[in-house]
Write a protein that holds these residues in place. Structure first.
Motif, PDB file in Angstrom:
ATOM      1  N   GLY A 215      29.324  41.109  54.328  1.00 37.58           N
ATOM      2  CA  GLY A 215      29.818  40.514  53.096  1.00 37.58           C
ATOM      3  C   GLY A 215      28.949  40.811  51.892  1.00 37.58           C
ATOM      4  N   ASP A 216      27.634  40.786  52.099  1.00 38.20           N
ATOM      5  CA  ASP A 216      26.717  41.071  50.995  1.00 38.20           C
ATOM      6  C   ASP A 216      26.774  42.540  50.575  1.00 38.20           C
ATOM      7  OD1 ASP A 216      25.796  38.427  50.810  1.00 38.20           O
ATOM      8  OD2 ASP A 216      24.322  38.761  52.400  1.00 38.20           O
ATOM      9  N   SER A 217      26.959  43.432  51.534  1.00 37.42           N
ATOM     10  CA  SER A 217      27.098  44.846  51.192  1.00 37.42           C
ATOM     11  C   SER A 217      28.398  45.101  50.451  1.00 37.42           C
ATOM     12  CB  SER A 217      27.017  45.711  52.456  1.00 37.42           C
ATOM     13  OG  SER A 217      25.729  45.626  53.036  1.00 37.42           O
ATOM     14  N   PHE A 218      29.472  44.428  50.863  1.00 38.57           N
ATOM     15  CA  PHE A 218      30.747  44.502  50.138  1.00 38.57           C
ATOM     16  C   PHE A 218      30.543  44.079  48.683  1.00 38.57           C
ATOM     17  CE2 PHE A 218      34.331  42.250  48.346  1.00 38.57           C
ATOM     18  CZ  PHE A 218      35.436  43.040  48.621  1.00 38.57           C
ATOM     19  N   ALA A 219      29.897  42.940  48.482  1.00 39.49           N
ATOM     20  CA  ALA A 219      29.713  42.404  47.135  1.00 39.49           C
ATOM     21  C   ALA A 219      28.863  43.327  46.272  1.00 39.49           C
ATOM     22  CB  ALA A 219      29.084  41.015  47.217  1.00 39.49           C
ATOM     23  N   ALA A 220      27.796  43.873  46.843  1.00 42.59           N
ATOM     24  CA  ALA A 220      26.928  44.765  46.080  1.00 42.59           C
ATOM     25  C   ALA A 220      27.661  46.033  45.666  1.00 42.59           C
ATOM     26  CB  ALA A 220      25.691  45.118  46.901  1.00 42.59           C
ATOM     27  N   ALA A 221      28.440  46.604  46.589  1.00 41.35           N
ATOM     28  CA  ALA A 221      29.189  47.819  46.274  1.00 41.35           C
ATOM     29  C   ALA A 221      30.269  47.550  45.233  1.00 41.35           C
ATOM     30  CB  ALA A 221      29.808  48.396  47.547  1.00 41.35           C
ATOM     31  N   LEU A 222      30.879  46.379  45.292  1.00 44.73           N
ATOM     32  CA  LEU A 222      31.887  46.005  44.300  1.00 44.73           C
ATOM     33  C   LEU A 222      31.258  45.897  42.916  1.00 44.73           C
ATOM     34  CD1 LEU A 222      34.828  45.142  43.777  1.00 44.73           C
ATOM     35  CD2 LEU A 222      34.122  42.789  44.306  1.00 44.73           C
ATOM     36  N   CYS A 223      30.102  45.271  42.838  1.00 48.31           N
ATOM     37  CA  CYS A 223      29.360  45.182  41.578  1.00 48.31           C
ATOM     38  C   CYS A 223      29.054  46.572  41.034  1.00 48.31           C
ATOM     39  CB  CYS A 223      28.076  44.390  41.806  1.00 48.31           C
ATOM     40  SG  CYS A 223      26.926  44.347  40.409  1.00 48.31           S
ATOM     41  N   PHE A 224      28.557  47.450  41.896  1.00 55.93           N
ATOM     42  CA  PHE A 224      28.224  48.819  41.486  1.00 55.93           C
ATOM     43  C   PHE A 224      29.440  49.539  40.927  1.00 55.93           C
ATOM     44  CE2 PHE A 224      28.489  53.283  42.786  1.00 55.93           C
ATOM     45  CZ  PHE A 224      27.403  53.822  42.103  1.00 55.93           C
ATOM     46  N   ALA A 225      30.555  49.470  41.653  1.00 52.64           N
ATOM     47  CA  ALA A 225      31.736  50.224  41.257  1.00 52.64           C
ATOM     48  C   ALA A 225      32.326  49.712  39.949  1.00 52.64           C
ATOM     49  CB  ALA A 225      32.782  50.170  42.374  1.00 52.64           C
TER      50      ALA A 225
END
Length: 261
Positions: A215-225
């Motif tokens: 979940g945290d990796s999903f959130a970080a990648a979403l922020c980046f994109a």
């Protein structure tokens, strides 16, 4: 892109077991390891994998585990800006045969405080901290935050570009009242709901080994994109790939997504 995370760190001991222990039973550990983890490091590492670099503003325990955490985070490619005080927060994580994790936390979060030099960042994820730290974070061009910290978000009164919560984790249910341009709520294998629209999850790239950090990796990648200008559907597609990648490896760091991965 210049990326940063503001948040806490905990020293996590991971134990793979055939099943979660029931009351009065004994289970034997099949595999054991330890790492600094929690949302702060996991998100910082994922951002570093995508952007090439990420800085983590945190507080570490002024003890052996705190200094060990700093060294290990540097090995993971995270640029750490740490204040040392108090004792390291610890956690114990069981991972069962299906890759599901159950976490026991020992100690309070060591929260970043006010005077953080956060001007000039393109993307910043606020995981935890005092309200003054979040107000300082708003100096970044794009600011995301977790729904775990809704009381702090409301107290700080800072508008967000992205808020990420969960439809399944009670600690991340979104209760409203936060000024956020985008609200994304994860729903496990069912995908996510973004600004009221449902997006399905992608097919898993491999067997589920360990769900810790997905979940945290999903959130970080979403922020980046989103921070780099992706449209919301494209950003969710990248984030979903990042979350799916993590569960195919041991622990949160062994299989995090890269742009060429």
């Amino acid at each position: 892109m210049r990326c940063a995370v503001v948040g806490h760190v905990e020293w996590v001991e991971f134990a793979r077991v055939p099943r979660f222990p029931a009351a009065g039973t004994i289970v034997h550990v099949e595999e054991f390891w330890a790492d600094p983890a929690g949302a702060g490091p996991v998100m910082a590492r994922q951002l570093a994998r995508l952007a090439g670099r990420c800085e983590l503003f945190t507080v570490l325990g002024d003890d052996e585990l705190g200094h060990r955490s700093e060294r290990r985070l540097a090995e993971l490619g995270i640029d750490v800006h740490a204040e040392f005080r108090a004792s390291t927060r610890r956690a114990w994580t069981h991972i069962d045969a299906n890759g599901e994790r159950t976490i026991t936390v020992i100690g309070d979060k060591l929260l970043p405080r006010a005077a953080l030099p956060l001007t000039g960042y393109d993307a910043l994820y606020f995981v935890s901290g005092e309200p003054s730290a979040l107000r300082a974070a708003r100096a970044a061009r794009f600011v995301a935050a977790t729904a775990r910290e809704q009381a702090t978000l409301r107290k700080a009164g800072v508008p967000l570009d992205l808020l990420v919560g969960s439809l399944n984790d009670a600690s991340e249910h979104y209760e409203g009242g936060v000024d956020a341009a985008n609200v994304v709520l994860t729903d496990g294998a069912n995908g996510c709901v973004a600004n009221g629209e449902r997006f399905p999850a992608p097919a898993s790239p491999g067997p589920v080994v360990d769900t810790y950090g997905a979940g945290d990796s999903f959130a970080a990648a979403l922020c980046f994109a989103l921070a780099r200008g992706d449209a919301l559907p494209d950003a969710i597609a990248l984030a979903s790939r990042a979350g799916a990648a993590v569960i195919t490896g041991r622990g949160p760091y062994s299989s995090q997504l890269t742009l060429d991965g």
